[in-house]
Motif scaffolding. Structure first.
Motif, PDB file in Angstrom:
ATOM      1  N   ILE A   1       7.647   8.826  -5.319  1.00 17.46           N
ATOM      2  CA  ILE A   1       8.677   9.514  -4.551  1.00 17.46           C
ATOM      3  C   ILE A   1       8.328  10.990  -4.423  1.00 17.46           C
ATOM      4  CG2 ILE A   1      11.119  10.174  -4.447  1.00 17.46           C
ATOM      5  CD1 ILE A   1      10.758   7.211  -4.053  1.00 17.46           C
ATOM      6  N   LEU A   2       8.494  11.536  -3.218  1.00 18.27           N
ATOM      7  CA  LEU A   2       8.361  12.978  -3.031  1.00 18.27           C
ATOM      8  C   LEU A   2       9.696  13.636  -3.369  1.00 18.27           C
ATOM      9  CD1 LEU A   2       6.432  13.567   0.334  1.00 18.27           C
ATOM     10  CD2 LEU A   2       5.725  14.293  -1.957  1.00 18.27           C
ATOM     11  N   PHE A   3       9.728  14.446  -4.392  1.00 17.38           N
ATOM     12  CA  PHE A   3      10.951  15.142  -4.761  1.00 17.38           C
ATOM     13  C   PHE A   3      10.926  16.552  -4.185  1.00 17.38           C
ATOM     14  CE2 PHE A   3      10.758  11.976  -8.221  1.00 17.38           C
ATOM     15  CZ  PHE A   3      12.032  11.439  -8.100  1.00 17.38           C
ATOM     16  N   LYS A   4      12.038  16.935  -3.608  1.00 17.22           N
ATOM     17  CA  LYS A   4      12.147  18.266  -3.020  1.00 17.22           C
ATOM     18  C   LYS A   4      12.132  19.337  -4.102  1.00 17.22           C
ATOM     19  CE  LYS A   4      15.147  21.079  -0.048  1.00 17.22           C
ATOM     20  NZ  LYS A   4      16.398  21.087   0.775  1.00 17.22           N
TER      21      LYS A   4
ATOM     22  N   ILE B   1       0.815  -1.202   0.000  1.00 15.51           N
ATOM     23  CA  ILE B   1       0.000   0.000   0.000  1.00 15.51           C
ATOM     24  C   ILE B   1       0.855   1.260   0.000  1.00 15.51           C
ATOM     25  CG2 ILE B   1      -0.181  -0.022   2.508  1.00 15.51           C
ATOM     26  CD1 ILE B   1      -2.858   1.181   0.036  1.00 15.51           C
ATOM     27  N   LEU B   2       2.105   1.158   0.484  1.00 17.96           N
ATOM     28  CA  LEU B   2       2.978   2.329   0.555  1.00 17.96           C
ATOM     29  C   LEU B   2       3.748   2.577  -0.733  1.00 17.96           C
ATOM     30  CD1 LEU B   2       4.477   1.940   4.152  1.00 17.96           C
ATOM     31  CD2 LEU B   2       2.416   3.151   3.419  1.00 17.96           C
ATOM     32  N   LEU B   3       3.585   1.702  -1.715  1.00  7.88           N
ATOM     33  CA  LEU B   3       4.403   1.804  -2.929  1.00  7.88           C
ATOM     34  C   LEU B   3       3.742   2.618  -4.029  1.00  7.88           C
ATOM     35  CD1 LEU B   3       5.795  -1.847  -3.188  1.00  7.88           C
ATOM     36  CD2 LEU B   3       6.705   0.111  -1.922  1.00  7.88           C
ATOM     37  N   ASP B   4       2.467   2.879  -3.924  1.00  4.87           N
ATOM     38  CA  ASP B   4       1.754   3.551  -5.008  1.00  4.87           C
ATOM     39  C   ASP B   4       1.550   5.037  -4.776  1.00  4.87           C
ATOM     40  OD1 ASP B   4       1.494   1.207  -6.460  1.00  4.87           O
ATOM     41  OD2 ASP B   4      -0.358   0.643  -5.447  1.00  4.87           O
ATOM     42  N   THR B   5       1.989   5.523  -3.624  1.00  7.14           N
ATOM     43  CA  THR B   5       1.762   6.916  -3.253  1.00  7.14           C
ATOM     44  C   THR B   5       3.047   7.500  -2.669  1.00  7.14           C
ATOM     45  OG1 THR B   5      -0.524   6.327  -2.735  1.00  7.14           O
ATOM     46  CG2 THR B   5       0.240   8.445  -1.925  1.00  7.14           C
ATOM     47  N   PRO B   6       3.361   8.760  -2.975  1.00  5.95           N
ATOM     48  CA  PRO B   6       4.636   9.345  -2.511  1.00  5.95           C
ATOM     49  C   PRO B   6       4.601   9.796  -1.056  1.00  5.95           C
ATOM     50  CG  PRO B   6       3.440  10.935  -3.844  1.00  5.95           C
ATOM     51  CD  PRO B   6       2.643   9.663  -3.893  1.00  5.95           C
TER      52      PRO B   6
ATOM     53  N   ASP C   1       7.766   6.341 -17.815  1.00  2.96           N
ATOM     54  CA  ASP C   1       8.003   7.761 -18.012  1.00  2.96           C
ATOM     55  C   ASP C   1       8.319   8.418 -16.673  1.00  2.96           C
ATOM     56  OD1 ASP C   1       5.587   8.010 -16.696  1.00  2.96           O
ATOM     57  OD2 ASP C   1       4.451   8.511 -18.499  1.00  2.96           O
ATOM     58  N   TYR C   2       8.635   9.695 -16.733  1.00  2.00           N
ATOM     59  CA  TYR C   2       9.045  10.437 -15.545  1.00  2.00           C
ATOM     60  C   TYR C   2       7.963  10.428 -14.465  1.00  2.00           C
ATOM     61  CZ  TYR C   2      10.223  14.604 -12.755  1.00  2.00           C
ATOM     62  OH  TYR C   2      10.494  15.481 -11.728  1.00  2.00           O
ATOM     63  N   SER C   3       6.695  10.445 -14.893  1.00  2.00           N
ATOM     64  CA  SER C   3       5.600  10.514 -13.919  1.00  2.00           C
ATOM     65  C   SER C   3       5.529   9.274 -13.038  1.00  2.00           C
ATOM     66  CB  SER C   3       4.263  10.727 -14.637  1.00  2.00           C
ATOM     67  OG  SER C   3       3.932   9.604 -15.438  1.00  2.00           O
ATOM     68  N   TYR C   4       6.047   8.124 -13.530  1.00  2.00           N
ATOM     69  CA  TYR C   4       6.066   6.912 -12.698  1.00  2.00           C
ATOM     70  C   TYR C   4       6.831   7.178 -11.412  1.00  2.00           C
ATOM     71  CZ  TYR C   4       7.730   2.436 -10.902  1.00  2.00           C
ATOM     72  OH  TYR C   4       8.053   1.380 -10.079  1.00  2.00           O
ATOM     73  N   PHE C   5       7.985   7.818 -11.509  1.00  2.00           N
ATOM     74  CA  PHE C   5       8.813   8.094 -10.345  1.00  2.00           C
ATOM     75  C   PHE C   5       8.178   9.179  -9.474  1.00  2.00           C
ATOM     76  CE2 PHE C   5      11.567   6.435 -13.671  1.00  2.00           C
ATOM     77  CZ  PHE C   5      12.215   5.419 -13.000  1.00  2.00           C
ATOM     78  N   GLN C   6       7.501  10.140 -10.095  1.00  2.00           N
ATOM     79  CA  GLN C   6       6.836  11.186  -9.322  1.00  2.00           C
ATOM     80  C   GLN C   6       5.691  10.635  -8.488  1.00  2.00           C
ATOM     81  OE1 GLN C   6       6.055  13.731 -12.838  1.00  2.00           O
ATOM     82  NE2 GLN C   6       6.928  15.377 -11.603  1.00  2.00           N
TER      83      GLN C   6
END
Length: 486
Positions: free
Chosen positions: A411-414, A190-195, A403-408
């Motif tokens: 992960i919360l990017f500063k 459950i923690l893997l799909d949301t940043p 694509d880039y949005s997968y990582f967004q």
């Protein structure tokens, strides 16, 4: 109950070479019922350890078996002396009958080669000297007894298993601090799909709502959704009401450490009791007082924080409301500080229903970049899914583009600048490739912004441990949030 095959293979790889060699030489004669050493290791663990996976329990089992080994050595020595006095050397029950027999039937050079002695008395003296050394060495294995060949197959197997379980527990204490559960670093799906987590700790502005302080978390340009942290208005652990710090890789590590210290009572109480020192050492091998205080503050902050996801056009109806812990207590007893952490329902359900993604702790701990540690379980999830749904390429790799949005989304990017975050992503993917963890290679196409990842296929041990029976990708066994972001 069955132990993970990856754990068994790791224990076999670290086994005392004397035990490995003895098994290989005597396999057909003494161990014919076992197809491999791994099978014997698994059965021995199950028989001696059962469900006792904690350090204190393992040390107790270890101490009992060391005592039994000493007692067996003493019994063998007593029997040796009795049989020497009771039987003539020409009697098969005499301990050195085989020496006398070989002297009579073998050519002199063959006897010399076998015993490094020219006559029976010299051969017996050498053997007695070896027995004395074996007796005085408390670390000497039972199977190293110079006259082990005089024992029955049943006695040899029993002795081997005592040597084996002592060595196995030594390894578990050395490599996993006496906690079998620590072989894996497990994270709820459950923690893997949301940043929820960021590689770097940074602050976001707070504004006050009716009963909470609220911070909007924007990991990417979400046109239709809002992701928020809600901090309880009466929390004693939020010092600055103007801003709040996001959860980072240290918070993630605390959570993983808690999950590795679950005891049987957790399934009734939903609570884990753990020393603050254990959590502090997971963040720093030599924690100071500040580290202890930081751990306590983070635990209370996690308990006092709720995450909420909703659509902009319907803010009153949440798509997700989530809290890590229902409550946290940090009492002190007998000079030690403890944390009593009661899990929230969603995390508790994930644990009890085994909706977890597991990676080996050794590979997880070898990753140095914070982003790598946060991303690893997501990559492992992709490996598991692809191994069940896709055929490997000609090099045996599982291939998929992102694509880039997968990582967004995970992960919360500063930083908000895409180019900066692309660089961070490439650096962490480089670490996975360099260390041969999860990824064999990757390619980044700048023209379309796609990352093509070449995953290592799952090993047979991984398939057995990580893929549930009747597993079907996307079968809805856990909450899927991907569609919400799109």
């Amino acid at each position: 109950m069955a132990y993970p095959k990856q754990l068994i293979s790791s224990l076999a790889d670290n086994l005392n070479k004397t035990l490995v060699d003895f098994f290989e030489i005597e396999h057909l004669k003494v161990f014919p019922i076992y197809s491999s050493l791994n099978d014997l290791i698994a059965e021995t663990l199950l028989e001696y350890v059962k469900e006792e996976t904690g350090k204190s329990e393992l040390k107790s089992i270890h101490g009992t078996q060391v005592k039994m080994r000493r007692q067996k050595k003493n019994r063998w020595l007593i029997a040796l002396e009795e049989n020497i006095g009771k039987y003539e050397i020409t009697n098969k029950k005499h301990p050195f009958y085989s020496v006398q027999h070989d002297y009579e039937v073998l050519p002199g050079h063959s006897f010399l080669k076998l015993y490094d002695a020219k006559d029976v008395d010299s051969a017996i003296k050498k053997c007695n000297d070896s027995i004395t050394q074996w007796t005085e060495n408390d670390q000497a294995l039972l199977i190293e007894y110079p006259l082990i060949s005089n024992k029955t197959k049943k006695q040899i197997l029993s002795s081997f298993r005592i040597d084996l379980i002592i060595n196995l527990i030594d390894s578990i204490i050395t490599y996993w601090d006496g906690n079998i559960e620590a072989y894996f670093a497990k994270k709820p799906e459950i923690l893997l799909d949301t940043p929820f987590f960021s590689p770097n700790r940074y602050s976001v502005p707070l504004h006050q709502s009716v009963d909470a302080y609220v911070a909007d978390l924007i990991s990417f340009d979400a046109e239709n959704t809002v992701f928020q942290m809600l901090v309880s208005g009466d929390s004693e652990h939020i010092e600055d009401r103007q801003k709040v710090k996001v959860f980072d890789s240290k918070d993630n590590q605390i959570l993983l450490t808690l999950l590795n210290n679950i005891k049987l009572d957790f399934y009734e109480s939903k609570a884990i009791t753990i020393e603050i020192g254990t959590l502090a050492k997971a963040l720093n091998s030599r924690p100071n007082k500040h580290c202890y205080e930081d751990v306590k503050t983070r635990l209370h902050t996690m308990a006092g924080t709720t995450f909420r996801l909703y659509r902009k056009d319907n803010p009153d109806e949440a798509l997700l409301t989530f809290n890590f812990f229902d409550n946290v207590m940090t009492p002190e007893k007998d000079g030690k500080e403890y944390a009593i952490v009661t899990f929230g329902n969603i995390l508790f359900d994930a644990v009890t229903k085994k909706q977890m993604i597991a990676v080996t702790a050794s590979s997880y701990n070898s990753l140095e970049l914070d982003l790598s540690r946060l991303l690893y379980h997501n990559l492992q999830k992709e490996r598991i899914t692809l191994s069940s749904s896709s055929a490997p390429d000609e090099n045996g790799h599982l291939v998929k583009s992102y694509d880039y949005s997968y990582f967004q989304r995970i992960i919360l990017f500063k930083k908000r600048k895409k180019a900066d975050n692309i660089l961070l992503i490439r650096q962490t993917l480089d670490e996975f490739v360099d260390k041969k963890i999860a990824l064999a290679k990757y390619e980044y196409q700048q023209n379309n912004g796609l990352f093509t990842l070449y995953f290592f296929n799952l090993t047979d041990d991984e398939k057995s441990d990580l893929i549930p029976k009747n597993y079907e990708p996307g079968n809805g066994t856990q909450m899927e949030l991907t569609d919400i972001w799109e």
